[in-house]
Design an enzyme around this catalytic site. Structure first.
Site, PDB file in Angstrom:
ATOM      1  N   THR A 390      -3.619 -22.652 -20.586  1.00 25.90           N
ATOM      2  CA  THR A 390      -3.807 -22.910 -21.999  1.00 25.90           C
ATOM      3  C   THR A 390      -4.436 -21.633 -22.499  1.00 25.90           C
ATOM      4  O   THR A 390      -4.895 -20.828 -21.712  1.00 25.90           O
ATOM      5  CB  THR A 390      -4.748 -24.144 -22.117  1.00 25.90           C
ATOM      6  OG1 THR A 390      -4.116 -25.244 -21.493  1.00 25.90           O
ATOM      7  CG2 THR A 390      -5.126 -24.482 -23.526  1.00 25.90           C
ATOM      8  N   GLY A 483      -8.160 -24.069 -19.548  1.00 19.93           N
ATOM      9  CA  GLY A 483      -8.709 -24.498 -18.250  1.00 19.93           C
ATOM     10  C   GLY A 483      -8.630 -25.978 -17.949  1.00 19.93           C
ATOM     11  O   GLY A 483      -9.418 -26.458 -17.127  1.00 19.93           O
ATOM     12  N   GLY A 484      -7.713 -26.729 -18.582  1.00 18.02           N
ATOM     13  CA  GLY A 484      -7.637 -28.170 -18.300  1.00 18.02           C
ATOM     14  C   GLY A 484      -8.995 -28.801 -18.572  1.00 18.02           C
ATOM     15  O   GLY A 484      -9.673 -28.437 -19.544  1.00 18.02           O
TER      16      GLY A 484
END
Ligand code: GLY
Length: 594
Positions: A390, A483-484
């Site tokens: 992302t 980073g989720g």
């Protein structure tokens, strides 16, 4: 603040209602920060040409789709928060959507077992993309009017057509066999021209992507959602195999799904911390809710005041054993609520007010003892009251405007499926659904019905753009991260370091991080990335019952702009990656990790 959704008595920071006693702090120069210096320069050029923060954010986002293709995108989606002086803040959801013909059964084998690969790779991993519609909506609703739509796309088109020298990070990526293995032939042809791996400094030229950008510039987003580009998307999805070699399913996205895609304008979630107003993304982001809940729990701990003055066991001069213990326990509790209650609000009633209510915050706070509590569960209704790639960009302008935007393909390079002839990668966002209740996704996150896959639904996200304003309503901090789930914990830690511990922004970004997401119970700490953690401090946390693992991996890449008390911005990119910040009149800083 008018227009926002203040929830609960703890969330009282709004200041416009007080009526500022003084002229609010003025931002002296526009500033941009993102994960690629070329895209940062594009943003500064747009500000210098008379564009505002929204214009610059749109142009940076298109540029990232060219120079940062592992996360910048046309084939993905995201969230943006927008602040303009004198207006209510707004939140834009341009998240990907599950196709109308989706069915959880598509992800199961003949024995009814989940085939996890199918939501991560191949045609069933792809959600209906939202980025192009999102950028157009942002331009129409918040653009300055000084620049036209095509002006915002032209820098990206030129970079795609003429090429740019790839940096060390991309060259390293392309050498990674698992990256190469995820690509379809069209992507291989672009990233490995003539079969050769591009090396640092060699030109990456993306002719097909340049044509797609040109079409979007001339015709608007309909060029993407209808006509030849849409047809090319459907064709590639129809012919891509399933990653497990299972019976051919093809993609289930239809022309109707593409034509029917629409963005959502939402009211941001507003809260407060340390006297500052926090403007956050509401569901389907889980980030805003988790960050506001965890900060509210922490703010009420009487020991927090004491934590601000020096303690014997401080690490890096700032973080003590007690602070770390509280931060971890606050996150553990908030992530338990995430797993149980959060999903797309159009499909599931997310109990936002309850999760931020003073009663629940108090209950959570007093439940934090001196030891780690691995048994905490989620909020349950009271009868009495009732997914790692992302990228983020932050922009401020001199008119008091700000955009905090996070956009994603989900995994690095998304599904790896490039649309032949159109030159862009498609997302694998459907893995952000909880495809089977209780079974972890690629980020180890679990969930249940709230985030089950359903036609037309948006998957729960961890993307957490945040804008912080002071008591006079002036913008003071704009930030977010990839980073989720580590997005949430990275943003949370930077907020705490800047607002509570008053660290300088670059130091707050460089400081080592930890990550805790309820399940698994283990908290992991960054090892080789950054200064690392004092082993003696971690040992003391172990003695308090914290399962701990030290990993050689990174936790987020925060892109932040801090406005100082004199109104001057500091635009800082996380040293974990190669981004760069830039300030009008000062140019751009060297890449954070050259
Ligand atoms: N795809 C990462 C997220 O939205 O959380």
């Amino acid at each position: 603040m008018a227009g926002g959704a203040f929830v609960g008595l703890c969330f009282i920071a709004s200041c416009a209602s007080k009526g500022p006693a003084f002229e609010p702090l003025r931002i002296q120069r526009g500033a941009v920060v993102c994960e690629h210096p070329i895209a940062t320069q594009v943003g500064l050029d747009i500000l210098n040409a008379g564009g505002n923060a929204a214009d610059a954010a749109v142009a940076v986002s298109f540029a990232l789709a060219v120079v940062y293709p592992n996360a910048g995108n046309l084939g993905g989606g995201g969230f943006a928060l927008v602040v303009e002086e004198g207006k209510s803040p707004t939140a834009l959801d341009f998240r990907e959507v599950a196709p109308a013909d989706t069915d959880p059964k598509f992800y199961l084998d003949a024995q009814g077992q989940l085939v996890s690969k199918r939501s991560v790779r191949g045609p069933l991993s792809v959600g209906v993309p939202g980025s192009t519609a999102g950028m157009f909506a942002l331009y129409k609703q918040h653009g300055s009017g000084n620049l036209v739509w095509s002006d915002l796309i032209e820098p990206a088109r030129r970079l795609a057509a003429e090429g740019f020298g790839i940096d060390a990070h991309m060259a390293e990526d392309l050498l990674n066999p698992s990256v190469q293995a995820c690509f379809n032939q069209a992507a291989l042809d672009v990233f490995y021209p003539g079969g050769a791996t591009l090396k640092e400094g060699e030109l990456l030229v993306q002719k097909d992507l340049a044509k797609t950008l040109k079409a979007i510039a001339v015709q608007g987003p309909s060029a993407f959602y209808k006509g030849p580009i849409a047809t090319a998307m459907l064709q590639v999805l129809a012919k891509e195999p399933l990653p497990d070699g299972g019976a051919a399913q093809g993609g289930v996205i239809t022309a109707k799904d593409l034509e029917g895609y629409s963005v959502r304008w939402m009211k941001p979630l507003l809260g407060s911390f340390q006297g500052m107003e926090l403007i956050c993304m509401p569901p389907p982001s889980s980030g805003g809710l988790v960050i506001l809940q965890a900060l509210a729990v922490l703010e009420g701990l009487p020991q927090m005041a004491e934590a601000q003055v020096g303690q014997e066991d401080e690490f890096d001069g700032f973080v003590s054993e007690n602070l770390l213990h509280w931060w971890i326990e606050a996150l553990r509790r908030a992530f338990a609520d995430r797993a149980e209650h959060m999903g797309d609000p159009d499909f599931h009633d997310v109990p936002v007010a309850q999760l931020l209510s003073p009663e629940w915050i108090l209950e959570r706070r007093v439940s934090i003892g001196s030891k780690a509590d691995l048994s905490v569960g989620a909020w349950t209704p009271r009868p009495a009251t009732e997914s790692a790639e992302t990228t983020h960009l932050s922009v401020v302008d001199i008119d008091g405007g700000a955009v905090s935007m996070t956009t994603t393909l989900n995994g690095s390079y998304g599904s790896g499926i490039m649309v032949e002839g159109a030159g862009f990668l498609l997302n694998n966002e459907l893995d952000d659904f909880s495809i089977m209740a209780g079974v972890p996704n690629q980020f180890g996150l679990i969930g249940n019905e709230a985030n089950a896959i359903e036609p037309g639904k948006r998957p729960l996200s961890s993307m957490s753009p945040v804008i912080v304003r002071d008591g006079d309503g002036a913008i003071r901090l704009v930030l977010g991260s990839p980073g989720g789930p580590r997005i949430i914990t990275a943003v949370f830690q930077v907020l705490l370091r800047v607002l509570l511990l008053e660290q300088d922004l670059p130091d707050a970004l460089a400081a080592s991080r930890f990550h805790q997401q309820w399940r698994p119970e283990t908290t992991w700490f960054e090892g080789a990335q950054g200064p690392g953690w004092d082993p003696a401090l971690l040992e003391r946390l172990r003695k308090r019952g914290h399962p701990i693992e030290v990993r050689d991996s990174r936790a987020g890449s925060v892109q932040a702009i801090l406005i100082g008390p004199d109104g001057w911005p500091t635009a800082s990119s996380d040293p974990r990656r190669g981004g760069a910040g830039g300030v009008q009149g000062k140019g751009i800083a060297q890449a954070a990790r050259p």
